[in-house]
Design a protein around this motif. Sequence first.
Motif, PDB file in Angstrom:
ATOM      1  N   MET A  95       0.803  -1.217   0.000  1.00 26.85           N
ATOM      2  CA  MET A  95       0.000   0.000   0.000  1.00 26.85           C
ATOM      3  C   MET A  95       0.839   1.272   0.000  1.00 26.85           C
ATOM      4  SD  MET A  95      -2.974  -1.136   2.683  1.00 26.85           S
ATOM      5  CE  MET A  95      -4.049   0.272   2.341  1.00 26.85           C
ATOM      6  N   ALA A  96       1.793   1.370   0.921  1.00 31.92           N
ATOM      7  CA  ALA A  96       2.607   2.590   1.011  1.00 31.92           C
ATOM      8  C   ALA A  96       3.442   2.778  -0.246  1.00 31.92           C
ATOM      9  CB  ALA A  96       3.491   2.539   2.254  1.00 31.92           C
ATOM     10  N   ALA A  97       4.063   1.703  -0.718  1.00 33.24           N
ATOM     11  CA  ALA A  97       4.907   1.800  -1.909  1.00 33.24           C
ATOM     12  C   ALA A  97       4.092   2.277  -3.111  1.00 33.24           C
ATOM     13  CB  ALA A  97       5.562   0.453  -2.199  1.00 33.24           C
ATOM     14  N   VAL A  98       2.883   1.730  -3.279  1.00 30.25           N
ATOM     15  CA  VAL A  98       2.036   2.125  -4.402  1.00 30.25           C
ATOM     16  C   VAL A  98       1.583   3.576  -4.264  1.00 30.25           C
ATOM     17  CG1 VAL A  98      -0.273   1.787  -5.378  1.00 30.25           C
ATOM     18  CG2 VAL A  98       1.253  -0.167  -5.074  1.00 30.25           C
ATOM     19  N   GLY A  99       1.145   3.954  -3.067  1.00 25.70           N
ATOM     20  CA  GLY A  99       0.677   5.323  -2.870  1.00 25.70           C
ATOM     21  C   GLY A  99       1.751   6.350  -3.175  1.00 25.70           C
ATOM     22  N   ASP A 234      -7.995  17.593  -0.419  1.00 22.96           N
ATOM     23  CA  ASP A 234      -9.422  17.284  -0.595  1.00 22.96           C
ATOM     24  C   ASP A 234      -9.680  16.221  -1.671  1.00 22.96           C
ATOM     25  OD1 ASP A 234     -10.185  18.966   1.409  1.00 22.96           O
ATOM     26  OD2 ASP A 234     -10.907  20.573   0.098  1.00 22.96           O
ATOM     27  N   ASP A 235      -8.628  15.696  -2.301  1.00 22.31           N
ATOM     28  CA  ASP A 235      -8.798  14.720  -3.376  1.00 22.31           C
ATOM     29  C   ASP A 235      -8.109  13.395  -3.042  1.00 22.31           C
ATOM     30  OD1 ASP A 235     -10.043  14.229  -5.830  1.00 22.31           O
ATOM     31  OD2 ASP A 235      -8.192  14.545  -6.948  1.00 22.31           O
ATOM     32  N   GLY A 236      -7.918  13.129  -1.740  1.00 23.92           N
ATOM     33  CA  GLY A 236      -7.167  11.952  -1.329  1.00 23.92           C
ATOM     34  C   GLY A 236      -7.922  10.641  -1.436  1.00 23.92           C
ATOM     35  N   TRP A 237      -9.253  10.715  -1.626  1.00 28.21           N
ATOM     36  CA  TRP A 237     -10.020   9.478  -1.719  1.00 28.21           C
ATOM     37  C   TRP A 237      -9.506   8.590  -2.839  1.00 28.21           C
ATOM     38  CZ3 TRP A 237     -13.006   6.229   0.666  1.00 28.21           C
ATOM     39  CH2 TRP A 237     -13.750   5.299  -0.070  1.00 28.21           C
ATOM     40  N   TRP A 238      -9.154   9.188  -3.968  1.00 31.34           N
ATOM     41  CA  TRP A 238      -8.735   8.399  -5.132  1.00 31.34           C
ATOM     42  C   TRP A 238      -7.330   7.850  -4.942  1.00 31.34           C
ATOM     43  CZ3 TRP A 238     -13.064   7.323  -6.984  1.00 31.34           C
ATOM     44  CH2 TRP A 238     -14.103   8.269  -6.942  1.00 31.34           C
ATOM     45  N   VAL A 239      -6.525   8.531  -4.151  1.00 33.01           N
ATOM     46  CA  VAL A 239      -5.223   7.973  -3.766  1.00 33.01           C
ATOM     47  C   VAL A 239      -5.445   6.713  -2.936  1.00 33.01           C
ATOM     48  CG1 VAL A 239      -3.035   8.425  -2.577  1.00 33.01           C
ATOM     49  CG2 VAL A 239      -4.243  10.300  -3.742  1.00 33.01           C
ATOM     50  N   LEU A 240      -6.359   6.821  -1.976  1.00 32.29           N
ATOM     51  CA  LEU A 240      -6.650   5.695  -1.095  1.00 32.29           C
ATOM     52  C   LEU A 240      -7.205   4.507  -1.871  1.00 32.29           C
ATOM     53  CD1 LEU A 240      -6.826   4.571   1.776  1.00 32.29           C
ATOM     54  CD2 LEU A 240      -9.081   5.622   1.979  1.00 32.29           C
ATOM     55  N   VAL A 241      -8.092   4.754  -2.820  1.00 29.10           N
ATOM     56  CA  VAL A 241      -8.668   3.661  -3.612  1.00 29.10           C
ATOM     57  C   VAL A 241      -7.570   2.899  -4.338  1.00 29.10           C
ATOM     58  CG1 VAL A 241     -10.080   3.157  -5.643  1.00 29.10           C
ATOM     59  CG2 VAL A 241     -10.957   4.676  -3.865  1.00 29.10           C
ATOM     60  N   ASP A 242      -6.616   3.622  -4.908  1.00 33.22           N
ATOM     61  CA  ASP A 242      -5.513   2.957  -5.599  1.00 33.22           C
ATOM     62  C   ASP A 242      -4.634   2.157  -4.649  1.00 33.22           C
ATOM     63  OD1 ASP A 242      -6.082   3.549  -8.184  1.00 33.22           O
ATOM     64  OD2 ASP A 242      -4.419   4.926  -8.511  1.00 33.22           O
ATOM     65  N   MET A 243      -4.582   2.560  -3.392  1.00 29.96           N
ATOM     66  CA  MET A 243      -3.814   1.816  -2.403  1.00 29.96           C
ATOM     67  C   MET A 243      -4.568   0.580  -1.910  1.00 29.96           C
ATOM     68  SD  MET A 243      -2.430   5.116  -0.251  1.00 29.96           S
ATOM     69  CE  MET A 243      -1.972   4.159   1.188  1.00 29.96           C
ATOM     70  N   LEU A 244      -5.897   0.641  -1.906  1.00 24.51           N
ATOM     71  CA  LEU A 244      -6.697  -0.463  -1.379  1.00 24.51           C
ATOM     72  C   LEU A 244      -6.761  -1.657  -2.329  1.00 24.51           C
ATOM     73  CD1 LEU A 244      -9.686   1.424   0.285  1.00 24.51           C
ATOM     74  CD2 LEU A 244      -7.803   0.255   1.428  1.00 24.51           C
ATOM     75  N   ASN A 245      -6.697  -1.422  -3.623  1.00 19.24           N
ATOM     76  CA  ASN A 245      -6.757  -2.551  -4.554  1.00 19.24           C
ATOM     77  C   ASN A 245      -5.584  -3.518  -4.366  1.00 19.24           C
ATOM     78  OD1 ASN A 245      -9.249  -2.165  -5.899  1.00 19.24           O
ATOM     79  ND2 ASN A 245      -8.364  -0.554  -7.169  1.00 19.24           N
ATOM     80  N   PRO A 246      -4.349  -3.047  -4.230  1.00 21.02           N
ATOM     81  CA  PRO A 246      -3.260  -3.985  -3.918  1.00 21.02           C
ATOM     82  C   PRO A 246      -3.454  -4.708  -2.589  1.00 21.02           C
ATOM     83  CG  PRO A 246      -2.362  -1.935  -4.736  1.00 21.02           C
ATOM     84  CD  PRO A 246      -3.826  -1.700  -4.532  1.00 21.02           C
TER      85      PRO A 246
END
Length: 388
Positions: A95-99, A234-246
């Motif tokens: 997660m951290a590496a991808v984010g 204010d746009d961090g949701w999409w960062v989080l989504v990309d971290m959750l898939n891995p």
Amino acid sequence: MNFESTQEREMIRRTAADVAAEYGPEHWREKERAGEFSEAFWAELADAGFHGLLIPEEYEGAGMGMQEMGLAMETLCAEGCGMAGTWYLVLTAGMAAVGIREYGTEAQKETYLPDIANGKRNFSIGITEPEAGTNTLNVATTAEKEGDEYVLNGQKAWITFSDRAENMIIVTRTTPRDEVDRGTDGISLFVVDMNDPNIDVSPIEKHGINYSKSCEVFLEDVRVPAENMLGDEDDGWWVLVDMLNPERIGFAAAGTGIGKLAANTAIEYANEREVFDAPIGSHQGVSFPITKAYAQMETAALMREKAAWRYDQGEECGYETNVAKATAVAAGIEAVKQSMQAFGGWGYATEYDVERWWREINLTRLAPVSQQMAYNHISQQLGFPKSY
């Protein structure tokens, strides 16, 4: 998708199997009993290059993808490490590496990625909160800007590695939910230094995986430089989504990996244990339930490969990651349950490890997203009305 095994994938499989042979069930039985983190295993994963699988070569990583990471995780789990095979990689190396790889500034990449790849830096991920649960849009941890800094206040719960991590990627609200048009707006992510004296970490007593702590984290007026924001305000949701898939792909690997470990252990036992003048494995009441679960695990592993392939291609993969996680977990739990049954009373004994794998794999029902929330996502993709 190409199912032909490459030289690189075979190398990953062999390396993971070798590491698991060195850090097998007895190692984790002792670490579980002592409640100790395995620093030696952490270092071994770094030496094997697994911490850097998802990190580009220019930052001292291997430049590979989730297909290779999923293979490494499943093999580590299946060959003897149990949940540790995924647990020690999914947060920092996943997660951290991808984010940071996808959304970090160049300064953030240069600061964090080489250390992650070399096993010198560990991350925790601060998402879950006591009142929000699986509804991440309701996070109450706030980040208020003051000059060149943000001041963070709030509480997180069930944050793995937060007792020993150098950094945490923390999910906050920079704009209250009642002031945004969409619930996904107003969320921002920050990289926080865990040595900050205004961060308090308290381990939670839990049922299993006690070689790694999960904690409550309290933040009181924690000042974070503005350049520590990951992505845009204010746009961090999409960062989080990309971290959750891995993370979901990783837990799918854990489901099939732990399930296969338990099943293979039970199969060996079923060939040796004799009752009524025959090996118990010759009785279909023993062999068929494990065989059925194994077939389901093999099928789930293929969906994990598809999800990982789509992720690596940069394609939308939310549906596939949820299907992979839900099916792998269901099949893995059934495999461990039936393997425990094959041992009879000895399945309850610590010396055979199956009871520990039972405790470990049941976590995957609840995290990183519950089975119910995975099915919610899948059902909406199938055309059912939204339920939440």
